[in-house]
Design a protein around this motif. Structure first.
Motif, mmCIF file in Angstrom:
data_model
loop_
_atom_site.group_PDB
_atom_site.id
_atom_site.type_symbol
_atom_site.label_atom_id
_atom_site.label_comp_id
_atom_site.label_asym_id
_atom_site.label_seq_id
_atom_site.Cartn_x
_atom_site.Cartn_y
_atom_site.Cartn_z
ATOM 1 N N PRO A 100 0.831 -1.209 0.000
ATOM 2 C CA PRO A 100 0.000 0.000 0.000
ATOM 3 C C PRO A 100 0.866 1.260 0.000
ATOM 4 O O PRO A 100 1.854 1.340 0.722
ATOM 5 N N GLY A 101 0.496 2.225 -0.833
ATOM 6 C CA GLY A 101 1.269 3.461 -0.926
ATOM 7 C C GLY A 101 2.358 3.439 -1.977
ATOM 8 O O GLY A 101 3.047 4.431 -2.179
ATOM 9 N N MET A 102 2.538 2.311 -2.670
ATOM 10 C CA MET A 102 3.594 2.208 -3.678
ATOM 11 C C MET A 102 3.172 2.925 -4.964
ATOM 12 O O MET A 102 2.074 2.733 -5.475
ATOM 13 N N MET A 103 4.079 3.749 -5.497
ATOM 14 C CA MET A 103 3.817 4.489 -6.734
ATOM 15 C C MET A 103 4.600 3.941 -7.917
ATOM 16 O O MET A 103 4.553 4.507 -9.006
ATOM 17 N N GLY A 104 5.358 2.864 -7.723
ATOM 18 C CA GLY A 104 6.143 2.287 -8.800
ATOM 19 C C GLY A 104 7.533 1.909 -8.330
ATOM 20 O O GLY A 104 7.845 1.985 -7.137
ATOM 21 N N SER A 105 8.361 1.512 -9.265
ATOM 22 C CA SER A 105 9.737 1.119 -8.971
ATOM 23 C C SER A 105 10.688 2.047 -9.711
ATOM 24 O O SER A 105 10.409 2.459 -10.843
ATOM 25 N N ILE A 106 11.804 2.353 -9.094
ATOM 26 C CA ILE A 106 12.780 3.277 -9.667
ATOM 27 C C ILE A 106 14.114 2.569 -9.845
ATOM 28 O O ILE A 106 14.527 1.771 -8.996
ATOM 29 N N ASP A 107 14.761 2.832 -10.968
ATOM 30 C CA ASP A 107 16.073 2.252 -11.236
ATOM 31 C C ASP A 107 16.698 3.034 -12.388
ATOM 32 O O ASP A 107 16.067 3.938 -12.963
ATOM 33 N N CYS A 108 17.927 2.686 -12.740
ATOM 34 C CA CYS A 108 18.623 3.388 -13.810
ATOM 35 C C CYS A 108 19.116 2.400 -14.867
ATOM 36 O O CYS A 108 19.322 1.216 -14.587
ATOM 37 N N MET A 109 19.279 2.903 -16.088
ATOM 38 C CA MET A 109 19.767 2.131 -17.219
ATOM 39 C C MET A 109 20.858 2.936 -17.912
ATOM 40 O O MET A 109 20.781 4.168 -17.966
ATOM 41 N N HIS A 110 21.864 2.244 -18.443
ATOM 42 C CA HIS A 110 22.981 2.914 -19.096
ATOM 43 C C HIS A 110 22.919 2.674 -20.609
ATOM 44 O O HIS A 110 22.688 1.558 -21.066
ATOM 45 N N TRP A 111 23.127 3.753 -21.370
ATOM 46 C CA TRP A 111 23.197 3.667 -22.825
ATOM 47 C C TRP A 111 24.612 4.041 -23.251
ATOM 48 O O TRP A 111 25.057 5.163 -23.033
ATOM 49 N N GLU A 112 25.311 3.086 -23.842
ATOM 50 C CA GLU A 112 26.698 3.317 -24.236
ATOM 51 C C GLU A 112 26.780 4.315 -25.383
ATOM 52 O O GLU A 112 26.017 4.247 -26.348
ATOM 53 N N CYS A 113 27.693 5.247 -25.260
ATOM 54 C CA CYS A 113 27.907 6.284 -26.281
ATOM 55 C C CYS A 113 29.221 5.979 -26.988
ATOM 56 O O CYS A 113 30.300 6.353 -26.526
ATOM 57 N N LYS A 114 29.138 5.293 -28.133
ATOM 58 C CA LYS A 114 30.332 4.820 -28.820
ATOM 59 C C LYS A 114 31.163 5.969 -29.367
ATOM 60 O O LYS A 114 32.393 5.959 -29.280
ATOM 61 N N ASN A 115 30.511 6.963 -29.941
ATOM 62 C CA ASN A 115 31.217 8.096 -30.534
ATOM 63 C C ASN A 115 31.236 9.298 -29.602
ATOM 64 O O ASN A 115 31.095 10.439 -30.036
ATOM 65 N N CYS A 116 31.397 9.031 -28.326
ATOM 66 C CA CYS A 116 31.466 10.114 -27.344
ATOM 67 C C CYS A 116 32.680 10.995 -27.632
ATOM 68 O O CYS A 116 33.794 10.491 -27.832
ATOM 69 N N PRO A 117 32.524 12.318 -27.703
ATOM 70 C CA PRO A 117 33.670 13.201 -27.942
ATOM 71 C C PRO A 117 34.772 12.993 -26.909
ATOM 72 O O PRO A 117 34.502 12.694 -25.745
ATOM 73 N N THR A 118 35.996 13.140 -27.336
ATOM 74 C CA THR A 118 37.145 12.906 -26.454
ATOM 75 C C THR A 118 37.087 13.780 -25.207
ATOM 76 O O THR A 118 37.444 13.342 -24.113
ATOM 77 N N ALA A 233 14.331 -4.253 -26.169
ATOM 78 C CA ALA A 233 13.940 -5.271 -27.141
ATOM 79 C C ALA A 233 13.124 -4.661 -28.277
ATOM 80 O O ALA A 233 13.231 -5.090 -29.428
ATOM 81 N N ARG A 234 12.321 -3.680 -27.948
ATOM 82 C CA ARG A 234 11.463 -3.049 -28.959
ATOM 83 C C ARG A 234 12.260 -2.096 -29.834
ATOM 84 O O ARG A 234 12.013 -1.995 -31.048
ATOM 85 N N PHE A 235 13.177 -1.367 -29.245
ATOM 86 C CA PHE A 235 13.991 -0.388 -29.979
ATOM 87 C C PHE A 235 15.462 -0.695 -29.710
ATOM 88 O O PHE A 235 16.018 -0.270 -28.695
ATOM 89 N N ALA A 236 16.065 -1.418 -30.629
ATOM 90 C CA ALA A 236 17.450 -1.863 -30.443
ATOM 91 C C ALA A 236 18.431 -0.704 -30.432
ATOM 92 O O ALA A 236 19.568 -0.869 -29.999
ATOM 93 N N ILE A 237 18.003 0.475 -30.886
ATOM 94 C CA ILE A 237 18.922 1.609 -30.925
ATOM 95 C C ILE A 237 19.358 2.008 -29.515
ATOM 96 O O ILE A 237 20.482 2.491 -29.322
ATOM 97 N N VAL A 238 18.502 1.798 -28.497
ATOM 98 C CA VAL A 238 18.874 2.146 -27.125
ATOM 99 C C VAL A 238 19.583 0.993 -26.426
ATOM 100 O O VAL A 238 20.037 1.152 -25.292
ATOM 101 N N LYS A 239 19.667 -0.157 -27.087
ATOM 102 C CA LYS A 239 20.414 -1.292 -26.545
ATOM 103 C C LYS A 239 21.832 -1.309 -27.090
ATOM 104 O O LYS A 239 22.794 -1.585 -26.363
ATOM 105 N N ASN A 240 21.980 -1.026 -28.369
ATOM 106 C CA ASN A 240 23.299 -0.990 -28.989
ATOM 107 C C ASN A 240 24.000 0.321 -28.673
ATOM 108 O O ASN A 240 23.347 1.324 -28.359
ATOM 109 N N PRO A 241 25.316 0.361 -28.761
ATOM 110 C CA PRO A 241 26.034 1.628 -28.577
ATOM 111 C C PRO A 241 25.578 2.652 -29.609
ATOM 112 O O PRO A 241 25.480 2.364 -30.796
ATOM 113 N N THR A 242 25.250 3.842 -29.136
ATOM 114 C CA THR A 242 24.785 4.878 -30.040
ATOM 115 C C THR A 242 25.943 5.428 -30.874
ATOM 116 O O THR A 242 27.065 5.622 -30.376
ATOM 117 N N LEU A 243 25.663 5.662 -32.153
ATOM 118 C CA LEU A 243 26.672 6.167 -33.078
ATOM 119 C C LEU A 243 26.613 7.686 -33.209
ATOM 120 O O LEU A 243 27.402 8.278 -33.939
#
Length: 258
Positions: A100-118, A233-243
């Motif tokens: 009772p009183g629960m509004m959801g679950s909170i967590d974080c996800m990481h998206w790899e940035c392959k072409n991250c500026p130096t 799974a639905r959008f592989a662009i956020v699973k693969n390293p972003t270009l």
């Protein structure tokens, strides 16, 4: 087709027009298919040319306009804060599930940035050795993401991320919704989120305690993990390293996928 019809009527980029040679150019369905294909399969812009005969530059323009349009037309519905009616439904579902009183679950996800500026790599690289960008989100049992905060470097610790997460603004400003419930004979009036052990011991977080409680708490807390899994799974662009190197554009892609 609902999305395509909306874009045809509202965005000048998508209607079909004649090119300089006098022949008809890409159709609206053609442009949207190219953008959706890049989002779903996480492929580079030049890969779309093999299937749709769209050049790399045009593919990037299609995705950029498509992402901006999705946020513009559908963001108010799918990226909104929970209303009073939404919160009441979340509280009822939480009570049925034993929280009772629960509004959801909170967590974080990481998206790899392959072409991250130096210049950014040290700021965005942690123990994994690869630069990543953090998505902090709240999800419910139906995998609906109620709060999404994206763009923070992974080198920030949990306290710094939470300090920037706008989900607690209403609590700090004493505008949080009231919901009275009783646990072990004690009455409470504020909702809370389920978290894992890395989060601080705040009153708005409920972590696992004993073995029996931990089993029930983790079963409910997996809602946000499942939401991340379905999103990837639905959008592989956020699973693969972003270009893409532009962080603002990366953020828009993440919001559009959500």
């Amino acid at each position: 087709m609902h999305i395509v019809d909306q874009l045809i009527n509202e965005i000048p980029f998508f209607p079909q027009r004649r090119v300089a040679a006098g022949r008809l150019g890409l159709s609206p369905l053609h442009k949207c298919t190219g953008a959706i294909r890049m989002l779903e399969y996480g492929c580079a812009a030049d890969v779309v040319d093999k299937y749709l005969r769209i050049g790399e530059t045009t593919s990037m323009k299609c995705m950029q306009h498509f992402v901006d349009s999705i946020i513009l037309f559908f963001g108010d519905e799918y990226l909104r804060k929970p209303t009073a009616e939404d919160l009441q439904k979340l509280f009822i579902i939480g009570e049925i599930r034993g929280f009772p009183g629960m509004m959801g679950s909170i967590d974080c996800m990481h998206w790899e940035c392959k072409n991250c500026p130096t210049a950014w790599k040290c700021q965005y690289t942690r123990a994994s050795g690869k630069p990543t960008i953090v998505l902090e989100a709240v999800a419910s049992q139906d995998l609906w993401i109620w709060h999404a905060f994206f763009g923070l470097p992974c080198t920030l610790n949990d306290i710094n991320i939470l300090d920037r997460f706008p989900v607690f603004n209403d609590i700090f400003k004493e505008r949080a919704p009231k919901y009275k419930y009783v646990v072990n004979g004690n009455q409470y009036s504020l909702g809370y989120y389920l978290t894992d052990g890395i989060y601080p011991k705040w009153a708005t977080f409920i972590q696992s305690i004993s073995s029996l409680f931990a089993t029930q708490q983790e079963a409910c807390r997996k809602d946000v993990v499942r939401a991340f899994g379905v999103l990837q799974a639905r959008f592989a662009i956020v699973k693969n390293p972003t270009l893409i190197w532009d962080k603002e554009r990366i953020g828009k892609i993440m919001r559009a996928c959500i």
